[in-house]
Design an enzyme around this catalytic site. Structure first.
Site, mmCIF file in Angstrom:
data_model
loop_
_atom_site.group_PDB
_atom_site.id
_atom_site.type_symbol
_atom_site.label_atom_id
_atom_site.label_comp_id
_atom_site.label_asym_id
_atom_site.label_seq_id
_atom_site.Cartn_x
_atom_site.Cartn_y
_atom_site.Cartn_z
ATOM 1 N N LYS A 134 0.889 -1.258 0.210
ATOM 2 C CA LYS A 134 0.046 0.050 -0.019
ATOM 3 C C LYS A 134 0.871 1.228 0.099
ATOM 4 O O LYS A 134 2.120 1.184 0.373
ATOM 5 C CB LYS A 134 -0.677 0.095 1.237
ATOM 6 C CG LYS A 134 -2.207 0.945 1.069
ATOM 7 C CD LYS A 134 -3.229 0.118 0.604
ATOM 8 C CE LYS A 134 -4.368 1.124 0.265
ATOM 9 N NZ LYS A 134 -5.572 0.348 -0.301
ATOM 10 N N ASP A 138 -7.178 4.366 -4.300
ATOM 11 C CA ASP A 138 -7.722 4.297 -2.936
ATOM 12 C C ASP A 138 -8.457 5.788 -2.973
ATOM 13 O O ASP A 138 -8.650 6.297 -3.601
ATOM 14 C CB ASP A 138 -6.955 3.845 -1.736
ATOM 15 C CG ASP A 138 -7.444 3.383 -0.428
ATOM 16 O OD1 ASP A 138 -7.866 2.232 -0.575
ATOM 17 O OD2 ASP A 138 -7.521 4.067 0.314
HETATM 18 P P1 NDP Z 1 -12.986 7.996 -2.343
HETATM 19 O O1 NDP Z 1 -11.761 9.094 -2.243
HETATM 20 O O2 NDP Z 1 -13.637 7.769 -3.787
HETATM 21 O O3 NDP Z 1 -14.073 8.365 -1.398
HETATM 22 C C1 NDP Z 1 -13.953 8.377 -0.219
HETATM 23 C C2 NDP Z 1 -15.297 8.709 0.451
HETATM 24 O O4 NDP Z 1 -15.231 8.806 2.101
HETATM 25 C C3 NDP Z 1 -15.864 10.154 0.390
HETATM 26 O O5 NDP Z 1 -17.146 10.374 0.337
HETATM 27 C C4 NDP Z 1 -14.942 10.870 1.519
HETATM 28 O O6 NDP Z 1 -15.722 12.094 2.016
HETATM 29 C C5 NDP Z 1 -15.317 9.880 2.511
HETATM 30 N N1 NDP Z 1 -14.058 9.895 3.583
HETATM 31 C C6 NDP Z 1 -12.785 10.046 3.299
HETATM 32 N N2 NDP Z 1 -12.126 9.936 4.458
HETATM 33 C C7 NDP Z 1 -12.917 10.478 5.426
HETATM 34 C C8 NDP Z 1 -12.700 10.856 6.649
HETATM 35 N N3 NDP Z 1 -11.352 10.967 7.143
HETATM 36 N N4 NDP Z 1 -13.745 11.158 7.291
HETATM 37 C C9 NDP Z 1 -15.030 11.284 6.818
HETATM 38 N N5 NDP Z 1 -15.080 10.812 5.411
HETATM 39 C C10 NDP Z 1 -14.094 10.511 4.894
HETATM 40 O O7 NDP Z 1 -12.554 6.719 -1.720
HETATM 41 P P2 NDP Z 1 -12.858 5.066 -2.037
HETATM 42 O O8 NDP Z 1 -14.354 5.172 -2.188
HETATM 43 O O9 NDP Z 1 -12.180 4.508 -3.053
HETATM 44 O O10 NDP Z 1 -12.528 4.515 -0.747
HETATM 45 C C11 NDP Z 1 -13.437 4.193 0.367
HETATM 46 C C12 NDP Z 1 -13.059 3.287 1.428
HETATM 47 O O11 NDP Z 1 -12.745 1.773 0.645
HETATM 48 C C13 NDP Z 1 -11.331 3.383 1.796
HETATM 49 O O12 NDP Z 1 -11.555 2.715 3.009
HETATM 50 C C14 NDP Z 1 -10.678 2.510 0.951
HETATM 51 O O13 NDP Z 1 -9.600 2.088 1.623
HETATM 52 C C15 NDP Z 1 -11.576 1.466 0.582
HETATM 53 N N6 NDP Z 1 -11.373 0.473 -0.523
HETATM 54 C C16 NDP Z 1 -11.492 1.083 -1.731
HETATM 55 C C17 NDP Z 1 -11.026 0.304 -2.907
HETATM 56 C C18 NDP Z 1 -11.124 0.958 -4.234
HETATM 57 O O14 NDP Z 1 -11.114 0.135 -4.959
HETATM 58 N N7 NDP Z 1 -11.347 2.157 -4.334
HETATM 59 C C19 NDP Z 1 -10.930 -0.902 -2.684
HETATM 60 C C20 NDP Z 1 -11.261 -1.753 -1.324
HETATM 61 C C21 NDP Z 1 -11.496 -0.897 -0.346
HETATM 62 P P3 NDP Z 1 -15.097 13.531 1.540
HETATM 63 O O15 NDP Z 1 -15.081 13.742 -0.135
HETATM 64 O O16 NDP Z 1 -15.768 14.356 2.111
HETATM 65 O O17 NDP Z 1 -13.587 13.517 1.997
HETATM 66 O O1 2IT Z 2 -8.128 -1.479 -0.576
HETATM 67 C C1 2IT Z 2 -7.927 -1.944 -1.718
HETATM 68 O O2 2IT Z 2 -8.068 -3.238 -1.853
HETATM 69 C C2 2IT Z 2 -7.733 -1.100 -2.939
HETATM 70 N N1 2IT Z 2 -7.563 0.236 -2.685
HETATM 71 C C3 2IT Z 2 -7.742 -1.550 -4.165
HETATM 72 C C4 2IT Z 2 -6.256 -1.988 -4.460
HETATM 73 C C5 2IT Z 2 -5.884 -2.561 -6.076
HETATM 74 O O3 2IT Z 2 -4.874 -2.918 -6.008
HETATM 75 O O4 2IT Z 2 -6.765 -2.490 -6.742
#
Ligand code: NDP
Ligand code: 2IT
Length: 447
Positions: free
Chosen positions: A129, A169
């Site tokens: 990561k 992420d």
């Molecule tokens: P994005 O940046 O697209 O969206 C994040 C969302 O969470 C936004 O709505 C944001 O609000 C909110 N958020 C982020 N940080 C905070 C915080 N500190 N407090 C409150 N709200 C917060 O990210 P993703 O959707 O990609 O990721 C969301 C989660 O999913 C994370 O935990 C990530 O690690 C996990 N994840 C992502 C994957 C992927 O493929 N993208 C795969 C597996 C897991 P705001 O815009 O106001 O900051």
């Molecule tokens: O937390 C996760 O699994 C991700 N942000 C996606 C990682 C990836 O390599 O697609």
């Protein structure tokens, strides 16, 4: 924290001692070690080879300076990270997070979880990561591009199709992956598509990667509901966050007949009883990059600035924003309102006390490392397409994702049963993910 097996307590003590102040990393390790209590006696060869201690120590940790110039000409300095945690099963694989809260402890917790998540997918990928404390919010396009180019100017020497394959992420989506890939291509003079995933469809990306984490989460939750002889049809669902994972989780819930009544961002949450309008949400969040309060203004629905989204009654709750967003108070509210299933779309969104409360109340609970594995699994499918210079249809990629999520669900459920804890998806995911990696580490010798 639960009592650890006498062979595990010193391992945990070493983690605390070696990684002072990294509380999210400590939390992620504690959760896995608790699940491994029954494994220690059953598989003494792991302790003999110090496998558990070894898996808690990253293979390599890279920290670097990222200087870039803002639009006013001032030089800004951020910190970049890449933690290459474990490569027993394949090249390091995992996302990059750009958020002001990023520090080594966050990157390490995410990298550690990624090892077991990636193992659960059954694909040949190790765990890693990275990220930066850079905040893309409020930055111009040109600033984001200059930051990404500077970040890659250091990162490129550490990554590669066979070495380490980053993706997105929080704060890193297709836009950032584009700038990062462009700079990698320029520096190396190679069109090495498999070095990053989450690419655009016209330059090496895979169908369904954008949707994969959210869709996969809902496929997993559908299996949990099926085990309770029910499904999404007519269910009220709360999804926290409104980023990549949240939006596509909400889309799949709607396709399966559920109603998403609430979503959020870091400013507050909205309640739209008739079901969130996802076209409007995508325009707002993916195109205009606005605040969720604007959705409430446009649709005339409720916006709550200070409060907890978990107070909104629902049968299925999908935390999809960030770590430790669902605590014991949130869990108590969900339980009081009759929640049946909680499945984590974010990484470690539920606090240890929140998790304990939900499990004690008999709520079906799926940890992120199983339930959100669809994103990284589809990244591995993207690598597969890049390696064979092929590109699949949406239908084919989605079918593969569905099969993988059903497979992960089956592995977690079966492993929990094998260890005498039927329905305990946390134990099932941790034990199955760990043993997969541990067996490979044993086979590869002391490295
Ligand atoms: P994005 O940046 O697209 O969206 C994040 C969302 O969470 C936004 O709505 C944001 O609000 C909110 N958020 C982020 N940080 C905070 C915080 N500190 N407090 C409150 N709200 C917060 O990210 P993703 O959707 O990609 O990721 C969301 C989660 O999913 C994370 O935990 C990530 O690690 C996990 N994840 C992502 C994957 C992927 O493929 N993208 C795969 C597996 C897991 P705001 O815009 O106001 O900051
Ligand atoms: O937390 C996760 O699994 C991700 N942000 C996606 C990682 C990836 O390599 O697609």
């Amino acid at each position: 924290m639960e009592q650890l097996h006498p062979a595990l307590q010193p391992v945990y003590d070493t983690v605390l001692h070696r990684n002072p102040g990294e509380r999210e990393f400590h939390q992620a390790v504690a959760e896995v070690l608790e699940s491994l209590n029954p494994v220690v006696d059953k598989r003494p060869e792991y302790a003999q080879a110090s496998i558990i201690e070894r898996v808690c120590e990253p293979e390599r940790q890279i920290i670097f300076r990222v200087p870039w110039q803002d639009d006013s000409g001032r030089v800004q300095i951020n910190r970049g990270f890449r933690v290459e945690f474990n490569s027993a099963l394949g090249p390091y694989k995992g996302g990059l997070r750009f958020h002001p809260s990023v520090y080594l402890g966050i990157v390490k917790f995410l990298g550690f979880e990624q090892i077991f998540k990636n193992a659960l997918t059954g694909m040949p990928i190790g765990g890693g990561k990275g990220g930066s404390d850079f905040d893309p919010k409020g930055k111009s396009e040109a600033e984001v591009m200059r930051f990404c180019q500077s970040f890659m100017t250091e990162l490129y020497r550490h990554i590669g199709e066979y070495t380490d394959v980053p993706a997105g992420d929080i704060g890193v989506s297709g836009r950032e992956i584009g700038y990062l890939f462009g700079q990698y291509k320029r520096i190396t003079n190679r069109y090495e598509a498999g070095v990053l995933t989450g690419k655009g469809l016209s330059w090496g990306g895979s169908q369904v990667r954008t949707e994969a984490t959210g869709y996969g989460l809902v496929f997993f939750a559908a299996e949990m509901l099926a085990a309770k002889h029910t499904n999404f049809e007519g269910k009220q669902v709360v999804v926290s966050g409104s980023g990549n994972v949240a939006i596509y989780a909400a889309e799949k819930v709607a396709q399966l007949g559920g109603t998403v009544v609430a979503m959020s961002d870091s400013g507050g949450y909205i309640v739209d009883e008739s079901g969130i309008d996802l076209d409007e949400m995508k325009q707002l969040k993916e195109v205009r990059r606005g605040r969720i309060s604007e959705y409430a203004e446009a649709r005339g629905c409720t916006y709550v600035e200070a409060g907890s989204i978990w107070d909104v009654p629902c049968e299925v709750a999908l935390p999809c924003a960030t770590q430790n967003e669902l605590d014991e108070k949130g869990a108590a509210a969900l339980i009081k309102n009759g929640v049946q299933v909680v499945a984590e779309g974010a990484n470690m969104p539920t606090t240890p006390k929140g998790t304990a409360a939900l499990r004690q109340a008999g709520v079906a609970f799926a940890p992120g490392k199983a339930a959100n594995a669809g994103g990284v699994a589809t990244s591995a499918l993207e690598m597969q397409q890049n390696a064979s210079r092929d590109s699949w249809t949406f239908e084919h990629a989605e079918e593969r994702l569905h099969d993988i999520m059903q497979g992960i669900y089956g592995t977690c459920a079966m492993t929990a049963e094998e260890y005498g804890m039927p329905g305990d998806y946390v134990a099932g995911a941790n034990i199955a993910g760990f043993t997969q990696v541990a067996d490979a580490m044993l086979a590869l010798g002391v490295i």
